[in-house]
Motif scaffolding. Structure first.
Motif, short mmCIF file in Angstrom:
data_model
loop_
_atom_site.label_atom_id
_atom_site.label_comp_id
_atom_site.label_asym_id
_atom_site.label_seq_id
_atom_site.Cartn_x
_atom_site.Cartn_y
_atom_site.Cartn_z
N ASP A 153 -8.73 0.49 -1.03
CA ASP A 153 -7.87 1.35 -0.20
C ASP A 153 -8.29 2.80 -0.37
O ASP A 153 -8.18 3.37 -1.46
N ARG A 154 -8.77 3.43 0.73
CA ARG A 154 -9.18 4.83 0.64
C ARG A 154 -8.05 5.77 1.05
O ARG A 154 -8.11 6.96 0.82
N VAL A 155 -7.03 5.24 1.72
CA VAL A 155 -5.91 6.07 2.17
C VAL A 155 -4.94 6.30 1.02
O VAL A 155 -4.48 7.41 0.77
N ALA A 156 -4.60 5.22 0.32
CA ALA A 156 -3.72 5.29 -0.85
C ALA A 156 -4.48 4.72 -2.03
O ALA A 156 -4.45 3.51 -2.28
N ALA A 203 0.81 -1.22 0.00
CA ALA A 203 0.00 0.00 0.00
C ALA A 203 0.85 1.27 0.00
O ALA A 203 0.71 2.12 0.88
N PRO A 204 1.74 1.43 -0.99
CA PRO A 204 2.55 2.64 -1.03
C PRO A 204 1.67 3.87 -1.28
O PRO A 204 0.84 3.85 -2.19
N PRO A 205 1.80 4.92 -0.46
CA PRO A 205 0.91 6.08 -0.60
C PRO A 205 1.36 7.02 -1.72
O PRO A 205 1.85 8.13 -1.50
N ALA A 206 1.17 6.56 -2.96
CA ALA A 206 1.64 7.32 -4.13
C ALA A 206 0.87 8.62 -4.31
O ALA A 206 1.30 9.51 -5.04
N ASN A 207 -0.28 8.73 -3.64
CA ASN A 207 -1.06 9.97 -3.71
C ASN A 207 -0.49 11.05 -2.79
O ASN A 207 -0.69 12.23 -3.01
N MET A 208 0.23 10.64 -1.75
CA MET A 208 0.71 11.59 -0.75
C MET A 208 2.18 11.94 -0.91
O MET A 208 2.63 12.99 -0.49
N GLY A 267 -11.12 -6.01 -2.81
CA GLY A 267 -11.93 -5.69 -1.63
C GLY A 267 -11.13 -5.30 -0.39
O GLY A 267 -11.72 -4.95 0.63
N ALA A 268 -9.80 -5.34 -0.46
CA ALA A 268 -9.00 -5.03 0.74
C ALA A 268 -8.84 -3.52 0.90
O ALA A 268 -8.61 -2.79 -0.06
#
Length: 216
Positions: free
Chosen positions: A157-160, A131-136, A187-188
């Motif tokens: 994933d809603r965080v990333a 789950a690398p946060p490429a949006n942040m 679904g994760a």
């Protein structure tokens, strides 16, 4: 699980160290999510990654970044945390000088730090970014990405958000000489609640295959 305290750039760092009996066992460090959002080395994803690597025959170290748990110092926007990760790798290598392979695995913020460590340390032969946060965070430093690895995330994933992860993977796919494997778990969410077995199963399958191939 032996507790260890080792020197970091800003004082002591607290970790958990799990050695194998074989002197030339591969080594891995596991990096935890964002310190300011409750991330610690005891995060469930980090804990499960740690044991997954240990069960695959790795000597493993996970640790708390500066200012987390008993680690000294305070949060440093990722710059100091990268130095902490480098110090942790130094510590791990100092005790395992015959290790055949060196891997880094990180979750969320830890994935971002892990990818930066990869750029600095040519001895790292593989990576797992969960789950690398490429949006942040900006991942454009991966030019070129020096090792093959696994990027794994959840479709819910809603965080990333998955779209940002796919964009990152597409950029990495254009590079020659390495293979970035991308797996999405249907679904994760960001923390893989109810999907932990699937996450760890995918990681084990990928890493085990890489160890038999002996490729970069």
């Amino acid at each position: 699980m032996p507790e260890v305290i080792f020197p970091g750039p800003e004082g002591r760092l607290e970790g958990r160290y799990h050695p194998q009996k074989e002197k030339d066992a591969p080594i891995a460090i596991i990096l935890h999510p964002h310190p300011q959002f409750g991330g610690t080395m005891n995060n469930k994803v980090v804990y499960n990654l740690h044991y997954a690597f240990y069960e695959m025959g790795f000597t493993v170290l996970r640790f708390n970044f500066r200012g987390v748990g008993r680690s000294q110092g305070e949060y440093d926007q990722g710059i100091g945390e990268l130095s902490d990760a480098a110090a942790a790798l130094d510590y791990l290598q100092s005790m395992n000088q015959n290790a055949k392979h060196c891997w880094v695995a990180g979750f969320s913020f830890g994935a971002w730090i892990g990818m930066q460590l990869l750029m600095r340390r040519p001895e790292i032969t593989g990576f797992v970014s969960v789950a690398p946060p490429a949006n942040m965070y900006d991942f454009s430093f991966l030019a070129p990405c020096p090792s093959s690895g696994l990027i794994i995330n959840g479709t819910a994933d809603r965080v990333a958000p998955p779209a940002d992860t796919r964009t990152l993977v597409d950029k990495l796919h254009e590079q020659k000489g390495i293979t970035v494997t991308h797996t999405e778990i249907e679904g994760a969410g960001h923390f893989f609640e109810d999907h932990m077995d699937e996450l760890i199963g995918n990681v084990k399958t990928y890493v085990s295959r890489r160890l038999t191939e002996n490729t970069r």
